[in-house]
Design a protein around this motif. Structure first.
Motif, PDB file in Angstrom:
ATOM      1  N   GLY A 198       3.766  -6.347 -16.961  1.00 49.38           N
ATOM      2  CA  GLY A 198       4.626  -5.700 -17.951  1.00 49.38           C
ATOM      3  C   GLY A 198       4.035  -5.783 -19.351  1.00 49.38           C
ATOM      4  O   GLY A 198       4.276  -4.917 -20.191  1.00 49.38           O
ATOM      5  N   SER A 199       3.233  -6.821 -19.602  1.00 53.81           N
ATOM      6  CA  SER A 199       2.659  -7.028 -20.932  1.00 53.81           C
ATOM      7  C   SER A 199       1.335  -6.291 -21.119  1.00 53.81           C
ATOM      8  O   SER A 199       1.110  -5.667 -22.160  1.00 53.81           O
TER       9      SER A 199
ATOM     10  N   ALA B 194       4.632 -10.200 -12.626  1.00 56.99           N
ATOM     11  CA  ALA B 194       5.409  -9.081 -13.160  1.00 56.99           C
ATOM     12  C   ALA B 194       5.468  -9.146 -14.684  1.00 56.99           C
ATOM     13  O   ALA B 194       5.396  -8.113 -15.370  1.00 56.99           O
TER      14      ALA B 194
ATOM     15  N   SER C  33       9.654  -8.446  -9.335  1.00 55.50           N
ATOM     16  CA  SER C  33       9.967  -9.455 -10.347  1.00 55.50           C
ATOM     17  C   SER C  33       9.400 -10.822  -9.955  1.00 55.50           C
ATOM     18  O   SER C  33       8.201 -10.997  -9.823  1.00 55.50           O
TER      19      SER C  33
ATOM     20  N   SER D  64       3.353   0.280  -9.703  1.00 58.51           N
ATOM     21  CA  SER D  64       3.998  -0.379 -10.844  1.00 58.51           C
ATOM     22  C   SER D  64       5.497  -0.551 -10.592  1.00 58.51           C
ATOM     23  O   SER D  64       6.099  -1.544 -11.013  1.00 58.51           O
ATOM     24  N   GLU D  65       6.106   0.409  -9.874  1.00 56.86           N
ATOM     25  CA  GLU D  65       7.536   0.290  -9.546  1.00 56.86           C
ATOM     26  C   GLU D  65       7.778  -0.896  -8.626  1.00 56.86           C
ATOM     27  O   GLU D  65       8.754  -1.639  -8.793  1.00 56.86           O
TER      28      GLU D  65
ATOM     29  N   SER E 273      11.250 -15.067 -17.671  1.00 57.64           N
ATOM     30  CA  SER E 273      10.468 -14.421 -18.718  1.00 57.64           C
ATOM     31  C   SER E 273      10.552 -15.187 -20.038  1.00 57.64           C
ATOM     32  O   SER E 273       9.535 -15.481 -20.667  1.00 57.64           O
TER      33      SER E 273
ATOM     34  N   ILE F 127       6.961 -11.337  -6.379  1.00 62.16           N
ATOM     35  CA  ILE F 127       5.898 -10.352  -6.232  1.00 62.16           C
ATOM     36  C   ILE F 127       5.013 -10.632  -5.021  1.00 62.16           C
ATOM     37  O   ILE F 127       4.534  -9.706  -4.352  1.00 62.16           O
TER      38      ILE F 127
ATOM     39  N   GLY G  77      14.989 -13.449 -13.111  1.00 65.11           N
ATOM     40  CA  GLY G  77      13.870 -12.827 -13.811  1.00 65.11           C
ATOM     41  C   GLY G  77      13.963 -12.972 -15.317  1.00 65.11           C
ATOM     42  O   GLY G  77      12.972 -13.232 -15.989  1.00 65.11           O
TER      43      GLY G  77
ATOM     44  N   ILE H 292       5.952  -3.565  -8.404  1.00 68.48           N
ATOM     45  CA  ILE H 292       5.700  -4.799  -9.159  1.00 68.48           C
ATOM     46  C   ILE H 292       6.931  -5.176  -9.981  1.00 68.48           C
ATOM     47  O   ILE H 292       7.374  -6.330  -9.964  1.00 68.48           O
ATOM     48  N   GLN H 293       7.503  -4.194 -10.690  1.00 72.65           N
ATOM     49  CA  GLN H 293       8.668  -4.498 -11.521  1.00 72.65           C
ATOM     50  C   GLN H 293       9.888  -4.828 -10.668  1.00 72.65           C
ATOM     51  O   GLN H 293      10.673  -5.714 -11.005  1.00 72.65           O
TER      52      GLN H 293
END
Length: 491
Positions: A42-43, A38, A269, A262-263, A364, A272, A360, A265-266
Protein backbone atom coordinates in the motif's frame (compact mmCIF):
# COMPACT_ATOMS: atom_id res chain seq x y z
CA UNK A 1 7.44 -17.22 45.10
CA UNK A 2 11.13 -17.70 45.83
CA UNK A 3 13.34 -14.93 44.49
CA UNK A 4 16.47 -12.98 45.12
CA UNK A 5 17.39 -9.48 43.96
CA UNK A 6 21.09 -10.29 44.17
CA UNK A 7 21.05 -13.17 41.70
CA UNK A 8 21.90 -12.80 38.03
CA UNK A 9 20.60 -14.52 34.93
CA UNK A 10 21.78 -18.08 34.29
CA UNK A 11 24.99 -18.03 32.17
CA UNK A 12 26.06 -20.38 29.34
CA UNK A 13 22.58 -21.71 28.56
CA UNK A 14 22.48 -20.95 24.81
CA UNK A 15 24.91 -22.14 22.13
CA UNK A 16 25.62 -20.69 18.67
CA UNK A 17 22.87 -22.61 16.81
CA UNK A 18 20.34 -21.79 19.53
CA UNK A 19 21.21 -18.10 19.23
CA UNK A 20 20.90 -18.11 15.41
CA UNK A 21 17.44 -19.65 15.78
CA UNK A 22 16.52 -16.90 18.26
CA UNK A 23 17.72 -14.23 15.77
CA UNK A 24 15.56 -15.68 12.97
CA UNK A 25 12.60 -16.09 15.30
CA UNK A 26 13.06 -12.51 16.53
CA UNK A 27 12.60 -11.15 13.00
CA UNK A 28 9.65 -13.55 12.56
CA UNK A 29 9.74 -14.08 8.77
CA UNK A 30 6.24 -15.53 8.32
CA UNK A 31 4.59 -13.08 10.73
CA UNK A 32 6.39 -10.07 9.22
CA UNK A 33 5.35 -11.09 5.71
CA UNK A 34 1.73 -11.79 6.68
CA UNK A 35 1.18 -8.76 8.88
CA UNK A 36 3.14 -6.17 6.94
CA UNK A 37 3.14 -7.00 3.22
CA UNK A 38 -0.22 -5.32 2.58
CA UNK A 39 1.03 -2.23 4.45
CA UNK A 40 4.28 -2.27 2.41
CA UNK A 41 2.49 -2.72 -0.94
CA UNK A 42 0.00 0.00 0.00
CA UNK A 43 2.94 2.33 0.66
CA UNK A 44 5.35 1.58 -2.21
CA UNK A 45 3.52 -0.79 -4.59
CA UNK A 46 5.81 -2.99 -6.67
CA UNK A 47 8.88 -1.50 -4.96
CA UNK A 48 8.38 -3.73 -1.89
CA UNK A 49 11.32 -6.06 -2.74
CA UNK A 50 13.60 -3.03 -3.29
CA UNK A 51 12.58 -1.46 0.03
CA UNK A 52 13.49 -4.68 1.85
CA UNK A 53 16.75 -5.12 -0.08
CA UNK A 54 18.03 -1.56 0.40
CA UNK A 55 16.95 -1.33 4.01
CA UNK A 56 19.01 -4.48 4.68
CA UNK A 57 22.30 -2.74 3.76
CA UNK A 58 22.19 -0.07 6.51
CA UNK A 59 20.51 -2.58 8.83
CA UNK A 60 23.59 -4.78 8.52
CA UNK A 61 25.61 -1.76 9.67
CA UNK A 62 23.52 -1.72 12.86
CA UNK A 63 24.02 -5.50 13.23
CA UNK A 64 27.78 -4.92 13.02
CA UNK A 65 27.49 -2.13 15.60
CA UNK A 66 25.64 -4.40 18.04
CA UNK A 67 28.19 -7.18 17.50
CA UNK A 68 31.17 -4.90 18.15
CA UNK A 69 29.60 -3.27 21.20
CA UNK A 70 28.66 -6.69 22.62
CA UNK A 71 32.28 -7.69 22.22
CA UNK A 72 33.36 -5.17 24.87
CA UNK A 73 30.28 -4.96 27.12
CA UNK A 74 28.09 -8.00 27.82
CA UNK A 75 24.78 -6.68 29.14
CA UNK A 76 21.16 -7.84 28.96
CA UNK A 77 20.32 -4.16 28.49
CA UNK A 78 22.29 -4.02 25.18
CA UNK A 79 21.84 -0.53 23.63
CA UNK A 80 20.57 0.81 26.97
CA UNK A 81 24.02 0.07 28.44
CA UNK A 82 26.16 0.84 25.39
CA UNK A 83 24.60 4.18 24.46
CA UNK A 84 24.62 5.28 28.11
CA UNK A 85 28.35 4.54 28.43
CA UNK A 86 29.43 6.13 25.14
CA UNK A 87 27.08 9.01 24.29
CA UNK A 88 25.13 10.03 27.41
CA UNK A 89 23.14 8.17 30.11
CA UNK A 90 19.98 10.09 29.14
CA UNK A 91 20.28 8.83 25.56
CA UNK A 92 21.07 5.35 26.87
CA UNK A 93 17.94 5.31 28.99
CA UNK A 94 15.82 6.50 26.06
CA UNK A 95 17.34 3.70 23.91
CA UNK A 96 16.25 1.14 26.48
CA UNK A 97 12.89 2.85 26.91
CA UNK A 98 12.28 2.84 23.12
CA UNK A 99 12.78 -0.93 23.09
CA UNK A 100 10.53 -1.42 26.13
CA UNK A 101 7.70 0.65 24.63
CA UNK A 102 7.96 -0.79 21.11
CA UNK A 103 8.08 -4.34 22.45
CA UNK A 104 5.08 -3.76 24.71
CA UNK A 105 3.09 -2.30 21.79
CA UNK A 106 4.15 -5.33 19.78
CA UNK A 107 2.42 -7.59 22.28
CA UNK A 108 -0.79 -6.17 20.77
CA UNK A 109 0.50 -6.22 17.17
CA UNK A 110 1.60 -9.84 17.66
CA UNK A 111 -1.17 -11.27 19.81
CA UNK A 112 -4.02 -10.08 17.57
CA UNK A 113 -2.70 -11.89 14.44
CA UNK A 114 -1.86 -14.97 16.53
CA UNK A 115 -5.52 -15.11 17.56
CA UNK A 116 -6.78 -14.30 14.06
CA UNK A 117 -4.58 -16.97 12.43
CA UNK A 118 -5.71 -19.58 14.95
CA UNK A 119 -9.36 -18.77 14.24
CA UNK A 120 -8.74 -18.81 10.47
CA UNK A 121 -7.66 -22.45 10.71
CA UNK A 122 -11.19 -23.32 11.79
CA UNK A 123 -13.32 -20.68 10.10
CA UNK A 124 -11.82 -17.88 7.95
CA UNK A 125 -14.80 -15.67 8.78
CA UNK A 126 -13.97 -15.67 12.48
CA UNK A 127 -10.54 -14.14 11.83
CA UNK A 128 -12.16 -10.72 11.28
CA UNK A 129 -13.76 -10.73 14.74
CA UNK A 130 -11.33 -8.41 16.57
CA UNK A 131 -12.65 -9.17 20.06
CA UNK A 132 -12.48 -12.94 19.58
CA UNK A 133 -9.01 -12.65 17.97
CA UNK A 134 -7.88 -10.64 21.01
CA UNK A 135 -9.20 -13.32 23.38
CA UNK A 136 -7.44 -16.19 21.57
CA UNK A 137 -4.31 -14.07 21.09
CA UNK A 138 -4.24 -13.32 24.82
CA UNK A 139 -4.29 -17.08 25.44
CA UNK A 140 -1.23 -17.58 23.21
CA UNK A 141 0.50 -14.63 24.84
CA UNK A 142 -0.01 -16.04 28.33
CA UNK A 143 1.36 -19.43 27.23
CA UNK A 144 4.53 -17.73 25.93
CA UNK A 145 4.71 -15.70 29.14
CA UNK A 146 4.86 -18.94 31.13
CA UNK A 147 7.49 -20.41 28.77
CA UNK A 148 9.72 -17.33 29.16
CA UNK A 149 9.16 -17.45 32.92
CA UNK A 150 10.32 -21.09 32.93
CA UNK A 151 13.88 -20.17 31.89
CA UNK A 152 16.17 -19.85 28.88
CA UNK A 153 16.47 -23.62 28.31
CA UNK A 154 12.69 -24.10 28.05
CA UNK A 155 12.45 -20.97 25.90
CA UNK A 156 14.98 -22.15 23.34
CA UNK A 157 13.47 -25.66 23.13
CA UNK A 158 10.07 -24.18 22.31
CA UNK A 159 11.73 -21.85 19.82
CA UNK A 160 13.59 -24.63 18.00
CA UNK A 161 10.30 -26.44 17.39
CA UNK A 162 8.23 -23.43 16.31
CA UNK A 163 10.83 -21.71 14.14
CA UNK A 164 12.02 -25.00 12.62
CA UNK A 165 8.55 -25.88 11.34
CA UNK A 166 7.93 -22.27 10.22
CA UNK A 167 11.10 -21.99 8.11
CA UNK A 168 10.56 -25.47 6.63
CA UNK A 169 7.06 -24.49 5.46
CA UNK A 170 8.29 -21.18 4.03
CA UNK A 171 11.06 -22.85 2.02
CA UNK A 172 8.59 -25.47 0.76
CA UNK A 173 6.23 -22.76 -0.51
CA UNK A 174 9.06 -20.77 -2.10
CA UNK A 175 9.92 -23.84 -4.17
CA UNK A 176 6.23 -24.28 -5.02
CA UNK A 177 5.99 -20.60 -6.03
CA UNK A 178 8.84 -21.11 -8.51
CA UNK A 179 6.86 -23.95 -10.14
CA UNK A 180 3.54 -22.10 -10.04
CA UNK A 181 1.92 -21.53 -13.45
CA UNK A 182 0.11 -18.28 -14.13
CA UNK A 183 0.92 -14.81 -12.91
CA UNK A 184 -0.98 -11.65 -12.06
CA UNK A 185 2.09 -9.60 -13.02
CA UNK A 186 5.19 -10.67 -14.93
CA UNK A 187 8.42 -10.44 -12.92
CA UNK A 188 10.51 -7.38 -13.67
CA UNK A 189 14.02 -6.64 -12.44
CA UNK A 190 12.94 -3.02 -11.92
CA UNK A 191 11.23 -4.20 -8.71
CA UNK A 192 14.71 -4.34 -7.21
CA UNK A 193 15.59 -0.81 -8.40
CA UNK A 194 14.48 2.69 -7.43
CA UNK A 195 12.12 3.50 -10.30
CA UNK A 196 8.92 2.46 -8.50
CA UNK A 197 9.44 4.71 -5.46
CA UNK A 198 7.56 8.00 -5.29
CA UNK A 199 10.64 10.13 -4.63
CA UNK A 200 12.69 10.28 -1.44
CA UNK A 201 9.66 10.40 0.86
CA UNK A 202 8.21 7.31 -0.84
CA UNK A 203 11.48 5.45 -0.34
CA UNK A 204 11.61 6.57 3.30
CA UNK A 205 8.08 5.30 4.01
CA UNK A 206 8.95 1.93 2.46
CA UNK A 207 12.22 1.73 4.38
CA UNK A 208 10.44 2.54 7.65
CA UNK A 209 8.10 -0.41 7.15
CA UNK A 210 11.05 -2.59 6.06
CA UNK A 211 12.79 -1.76 9.35
CA UNK A 212 9.84 -3.38 11.15
CA UNK A 213 10.30 -6.56 9.07
CA UNK A 214 13.89 -6.96 10.29
CA UNK A 215 13.36 -5.82 13.87
CA UNK A 216 13.94 -8.50 16.50
CA UNK A 217 17.33 -9.97 15.52
CA UNK A 218 18.88 -8.00 18.40
CA UNK A 219 17.31 -10.41 20.89
CA UNK A 220 20.72 -12.13 20.66
CA UNK A 221 22.25 -9.14 22.49
CA UNK A 222 19.57 -9.15 25.19
CA UNK A 223 20.37 -12.84 25.75
CA UNK A 224 24.13 -12.23 25.91
CA UNK A 225 24.38 -12.81 29.68
CA UNK A 226 22.84 -16.27 29.12
CA UNK A 227 24.90 -17.25 26.03
CA UNK A 228 28.13 -19.24 25.81
CA UNK A 229 31.02 -17.19 24.41
CA UNK A 230 28.53 -14.38 23.86
CA UNK A 231 31.19 -11.82 22.88
CA UNK A 232 31.44 -13.62 19.55
CA UNK A 233 28.22 -15.62 19.40
CA UNK A 234 25.65 -12.81 19.76
CA UNK A 235 27.07 -10.78 16.85
CA UNK A 236 27.64 -13.75 14.51
CA UNK A 237 24.16 -15.14 15.20
CA UNK A 238 22.57 -11.77 14.44
CA UNK A 239 24.42 -11.52 11.10
CA UNK A 240 23.38 -15.04 10.06
CA UNK A 241 19.81 -14.44 11.22
CA UNK A 242 19.44 -11.21 9.23
CA UNK A 243 20.93 -12.91 6.16
CA UNK A 244 18.37 -15.74 6.36
CA UNK A 245 15.35 -13.47 6.79
CA UNK A 246 16.57 -11.07 4.06
CA UNK A 247 16.45 -13.92 1.53
CA UNK A 248 13.00 -15.03 2.72
CA UNK A 249 11.59 -11.49 2.77
CA UNK A 250 12.74 -10.52 -0.72
CA UNK A 251 11.78 -13.88 -2.28
CA UNK A 252 8.27 -13.90 -0.79
CA UNK A 253 7.62 -10.25 -1.64
CA UNK A 254 8.57 -10.96 -5.26
CA UNK A 255 6.23 -14.00 -5.19
CA UNK A 256 3.38 -11.83 -3.87
CA UNK A 257 3.97 -9.28 -6.66
CA UNK A 258 3.97 -12.00 -9.31
CA UNK A 259 1.14 -14.25 -8.15
CA UNK A 260 -1.40 -11.94 -6.47
CA UNK A 261 -3.33 -8.99 -7.87
CA UNK A 262 -3.35 -5.69 -5.97
CA UNK A 263 -7.00 -6.35 -5.06
CA UNK A 264 -6.08 -9.73 -3.54
CA UNK A 265 -3.24 -8.14 -1.59
CA UNK A 266 -5.44 -5.43 -0.08
CA UNK A 267 -8.28 -7.87 0.61
CA UNK A 268 -5.83 -10.27 2.26
CA UNK A 269 -4.63 -7.57 4.66
CA UNK A 270 -3.07 -9.36 7.68
CA UNK A 271 -3.52 -12.81 6.08
CA UNK A 272 -1.58 -12.24 2.88
CA UNK A 273 0.34 -15.52 3.15
CA UNK A 274 -2.91 -17.46 3.51
CA UNK A 275 -4.14 -15.92 0.24
CA UNK A 276 -0.79 -16.68 -1.43
CA UNK A 277 -0.88 -20.26 -0.15
CA UNK A 278 -4.37 -20.79 -1.61
CA UNK A 279 -3.17 -19.55 -5.01
CA UNK A 280 -0.10 -21.82 -4.99
CA UNK A 281 -1.80 -24.90 -3.52
CA UNK A 282 -5.60 -24.49 -3.49
CA UNK A 283 -7.36 -25.87 -0.45
CA UNK A 284 -4.36 -27.00 1.56
CA UNK A 285 -1.73 -24.32 0.87
CA UNK A 286 -3.56 -21.52 2.62
CA UNK A 287 -4.00 -23.60 5.77
CA UNK A 288 -0.32 -24.61 5.85
CA UNK A 289 0.91 -21.05 5.50
CA UNK A 290 -1.57 -19.92 8.17
CA UNK A 291 0.09 -22.52 10.44
CA UNK A 292 3.50 -21.02 9.54
CA UNK A 293 2.26 -17.51 10.37
CA UNK A 294 0.69 -18.66 13.62
CA UNK A 295 3.91 -20.40 14.72
CA UNK A 296 5.99 -17.39 13.64
CA UNK A 297 3.75 -14.99 15.55
CA UNK A 298 3.82 -17.04 18.72
CA UNK A 299 7.61 -17.50 18.37
CA UNK A 300 8.23 -13.78 17.99
CA UNK A 301 5.97 -13.03 20.96
CA UNK A 302 8.40 -15.16 22.92
CA UNK A 303 11.55 -13.39 21.65
CA UNK A 304 9.98 -9.96 22.15
CA UNK A 305 9.08 -10.90 25.72
CA UNK A 306 12.73 -11.82 26.24
CA UNK A 307 13.87 -8.45 24.86
CA UNK A 308 11.57 -6.32 26.96
CA UNK A 309 11.96 -8.29 30.19
CA UNK A 310 15.78 -8.46 29.93
CA UNK A 311 15.87 -4.72 29.25
CA UNK A 312 13.66 -4.03 32.27
CA UNK A 313 15.81 -6.41 34.32
CA UNK A 314 18.92 -4.37 33.43
CA UNK A 315 17.09 -1.15 34.29
CA UNK A 316 15.91 -2.53 37.62
CA UNK A 317 19.43 -3.77 38.39
CA UNK A 318 20.80 -0.28 37.68
CA UNK A 319 18.01 1.42 39.68
CA UNK A 320 16.88 3.45 36.67
CA UNK A 321 13.48 1.78 37.05
CA UNK A 322 11.96 0.18 40.17
CA UNK A 323 14.56 -2.15 41.70
CA UNK A 324 12.02 -4.99 41.91
CA UNK A 325 12.32 -5.38 38.11
CA UNK A 326 15.87 -6.65 38.69
CA UNK A 327 14.56 -9.52 40.84
CA UNK A 328 15.52 -12.98 39.55
CA UNK A 329 13.59 -16.14 40.42
CA UNK A 330 15.72 -18.50 42.50
CA UNK A 331 14.74 -21.64 40.61
CA UNK A 332 14.22 -20.47 37.01
CA UNK A 333 16.83 -17.68 36.88
CA UNK A 334 14.38 -15.39 35.07
CA UNK A 335 13.38 -11.78 35.90
CA UNK A 336 9.91 -12.82 37.06
CA UNK A 337 8.76 -9.41 38.30
CA UNK A 338 9.56 -7.81 34.93
CA UNK A 339 7.75 -10.68 33.18
CA UNK A 340 4.66 -10.24 35.37
CA UNK A 341 4.57 -6.46 34.86
CA UNK A 342 4.93 -6.72 31.07
CA UNK A 343 2.30 -9.46 30.96
CA UNK A 344 -0.28 -7.38 32.85
CA UNK A 345 0.40 -4.24 30.78
CA UNK A 346 0.26 -6.10 27.46
CA UNK A 347 -3.01 -7.91 28.20
CA UNK A 348 -4.62 -4.60 29.24
CA UNK A 349 -3.39 -2.90 26.06
CA UNK A 350 -4.52 -5.83 23.92
CA UNK A 351 -8.14 -5.55 25.00
CA UNK A 352 -8.03 -1.75 24.86
CA UNK A 353 -6.86 -2.04 21.23
CA UNK A 354 -10.02 -3.91 20.25
CA UNK A 355 -11.86 -0.59 20.51
CA UNK A 356 -9.63 0.96 17.85
CA UNK A 357 -11.06 -0.95 14.88
CA UNK A 358 -10.26 -4.01 12.79
CA UNK A 359 -7.18 -6.18 13.12
CA UNK A 360 -5.79 -4.54 9.96
CA UNK A 361 -6.28 -0.99 11.29
CA UNK A 362 -4.60 -1.80 14.61
CA UNK A 363 -1.67 -3.50 12.83
CA UNK A 364 -1.06 -0.59 10.45
CA UNK A 365 -0.86 2.03 13.23
CA UNK A 366 1.16 -0.27 15.50
CA UNK A 367 3.72 -1.17 12.80
CA UNK A 368 4.44 2.48 12.00
CA UNK A 369 4.61 3.51 15.68
CA UNK A 370 6.97 0.65 16.52
CA UNK A 371 9.12 1.45 13.49
CA UNK A 372 9.67 5.02 14.70
CA UNK A 373 10.92 3.72 18.06
CA UNK A 374 13.10 1.06 16.41
CA UNK A 375 14.90 3.66 14.30
CA UNK A 376 15.74 5.67 17.44
CA UNK A 377 17.48 2.95 19.41
CA UNK A 378 19.10 1.35 16.36
CA UNK A 379 20.39 4.75 15.21
CA UNK A 380 21.85 5.60 18.62
CA UNK A 381 23.57 2.19 18.82
CA UNK A 382 25.24 2.81 15.45
CA UNK A 383 26.75 6.08 16.71
CA UNK A 384 27.71 4.43 20.03
CA UNK A 385 29.75 1.78 18.18
CA UNK A 386 31.71 4.41 16.27
CA UNK A 387 32.39 6.39 19.45
CA UNK A 388 33.44 3.29 21.41
CA UNK A 389 35.87 2.21 18.66
CA UNK A 390 36.99 5.72 17.67
CA UNK A 391 40.67 5.09 18.53
CA UNK A 392 40.73 1.95 16.36
CA UNK A 393 38.70 3.05 13.31
CA UNK A 394 41.73 4.28 11.34
CA UNK A 395 44.06 1.37 12.17
CA UNK A 396 43.03 -0.70 9.12
CA UNK A 397 40.64 -0.69 6.15
CA UNK A 398 38.62 -3.46 7.83
CA UNK A 399 38.20 -1.46 11.04
CA UNK A 400 37.30 1.65 9.07
CA UNK A 401 34.57 -0.10 7.06
CA UNK A 402 33.16 -2.50 9.67
CA UNK A 403 33.70 -0.35 12.75
CA UNK A 404 33.20 3.13 11.36
CA UNK A 405 31.68 3.72 7.93
CA UNK A 406 29.05 0.95 7.86
CA UNK A 407 27.64 1.45 11.39
CA UNK A 408 27.61 5.22 10.76
CA UNK A 409 25.77 4.67 7.46
CA UNK A 410 23.25 2.50 9.30
CA UNK A 411 22.76 5.13 11.97
CA UNK A 412 22.36 8.00 9.47
CA UNK A 413 19.84 5.92 7.50
CA UNK A 414 17.77 5.16 10.60
CA UNK A 415 17.53 8.82 11.59
CA UNK A 416 16.81 9.87 8.02
CA UNK A 417 13.82 7.56 7.63
CA UNK A 418 12.61 8.63 11.10
CA UNK A 419 12.35 12.31 10.09
CA UNK A 420 11.49 11.78 6.42
CA UNK A 421 8.55 9.47 7.18
CA UNK A 422 6.88 11.66 9.85
CA UNK A 423 4.93 13.66 7.26
CA UNK A 424 3.24 10.58 5.83
CA UNK A 425 2.16 8.85 9.05
CA UNK A 426 -1.27 8.88 10.63
CA UNK A 427 -1.92 10.94 13.74
CA UNK A 428 -2.38 7.73 15.73
CA UNK A 429 0.99 6.33 14.62
CA UNK A 430 2.83 9.55 15.51
CA UNK A 431 1.02 9.90 18.83
CA UNK A 432 1.82 6.31 19.84
CA UNK A 433 5.38 6.41 18.51
CA UNK A 434 6.52 9.80 19.80
CA UNK A 435 4.22 9.88 22.83
CA UNK A 436 5.59 6.53 23.96
CA UNK A 437 9.16 7.87 23.72
CA UNK A 438 8.29 11.11 25.51
CA UNK A 439 6.76 9.19 28.42
CA UNK A 440 10.24 7.85 29.21
CA UNK A 441 11.39 11.30 30.33
CA UNK A 442 9.43 10.91 33.59
CA UNK A 443 11.21 7.81 35.01
CA UNK A 444 14.51 9.03 33.55
CA UNK A 445 14.44 12.32 35.44
CA UNK A 446 13.03 10.72 38.60
CA UNK A 447 15.76 8.08 38.95
CA UNK A 448 18.49 10.50 37.85
CA UNK A 449 17.48 12.73 40.76
CA UNK A 450 17.49 9.65 43.03
CA UNK A 451 21.20 9.26 42.28
CA UNK A 452 21.27 6.02 40.26
CA UNK A 453 24.88 5.01 39.53
CA UNK A 454 23.85 4.43 35.88
CA UNK A 455 24.00 8.20 35.44
CA UNK A 456 27.69 8.19 36.46
CA UNK A 457 28.93 5.55 34.01
CA UNK A 458 32.36 4.10 33.36
CA UNK A 459 33.12 5.19 29.80
CA UNK A 460 33.07 2.40 27.21
CA UNK A 461 36.28 2.55 25.20
CA UNK A 462 37.09 -0.37 22.89
CA UNK A 463 40.85 0.18 22.72
CA UNK A 464 41.18 0.27 26.50
CA UNK A 465 38.83 -2.70 26.96
CA UNK A 466 40.73 -4.85 24.47
CA UNK A 467 44.05 -3.95 26.10
CA UNK A 468 42.60 -4.93 29.47
CA UNK A 469 41.29 -8.18 27.99
CA UNK A 470 44.72 -9.06 26.59
CA UNK A 471 46.36 -8.35 29.94
CA UNK A 472 43.70 -10.39 31.77
CA UNK A 473 44.08 -13.32 29.35
CA UNK A 474 47.86 -13.24 29.70
CA UNK A 475 47.67 -13.24 33.50
CA UNK A 476 45.13 -16.05 33.48
CA UNK A 477 47.33 -18.17 31.18
CA UNK A 478 50.36 -17.56 33.37
CA UNK A 479 48.43 -18.84 36.38
CA UNK A 480 47.06 -21.81 34.34
CA UNK A 481 43.60 -20.69 35.36
CA UNK A 482 42.00 -21.92 32.16
CA UNK A 483 40.04 -19.82 29.66
CA UNK A 484 39.04 -16.26 30.38
CA UNK A 485 35.34 -15.83 31.06
CA UNK A 486 34.96 -12.17 32.04
CA UNK A 487 36.23 -8.72 31.26
CA UNK A 488 36.55 -5.56 33.30
CA UNK A 489 33.78 -3.86 31.32
CA UNK A 490 31.13 -6.39 32.36
CA UNK A 491 28.42 -5.58 34.84
Amino acid sequence: MSSNTGRGLQPNVLGTFDTIVMAVAGSAPAYSLAATTAVLVGSVGLAGPAALLYCAIPMLGIVLAFGRLGRIDVSAGASYSWVGRTLHPFLGFLSGWALVVSATIFMVAGSLPAGAMTLALFDPGLADDTALAALVGAGWFLVMLLVVLGGARLTVRAQLLMTGVEVLLLVLFLLAALLHKGAATAFDWSWLGFSHFDGASGFASGALIAAFYYWGWDVTSNLSEETRNSRRTAGVAALVGVGVVLLLFVAFTVAVNVILTSEQIQAGSGNILGVLGDEIWPGVGGKLLIVAVMLSTVATLETTLIQVTRSLFAMGRDRTMPAALGTVHRRWNTPWVAIAVVGAAAVAMLFAATALGSVGDVLSDAVNAISLQITVYYGLAGIAAVVAYRRMVLTSVKDFVLGGAWPLLGSAFMFWIFFESLGGLSTASIAIGLGGLAAGVVPMVWYWRQGSAYYRPATLDAARAIEAEAAYSGAASARHDGPRDAMATDF
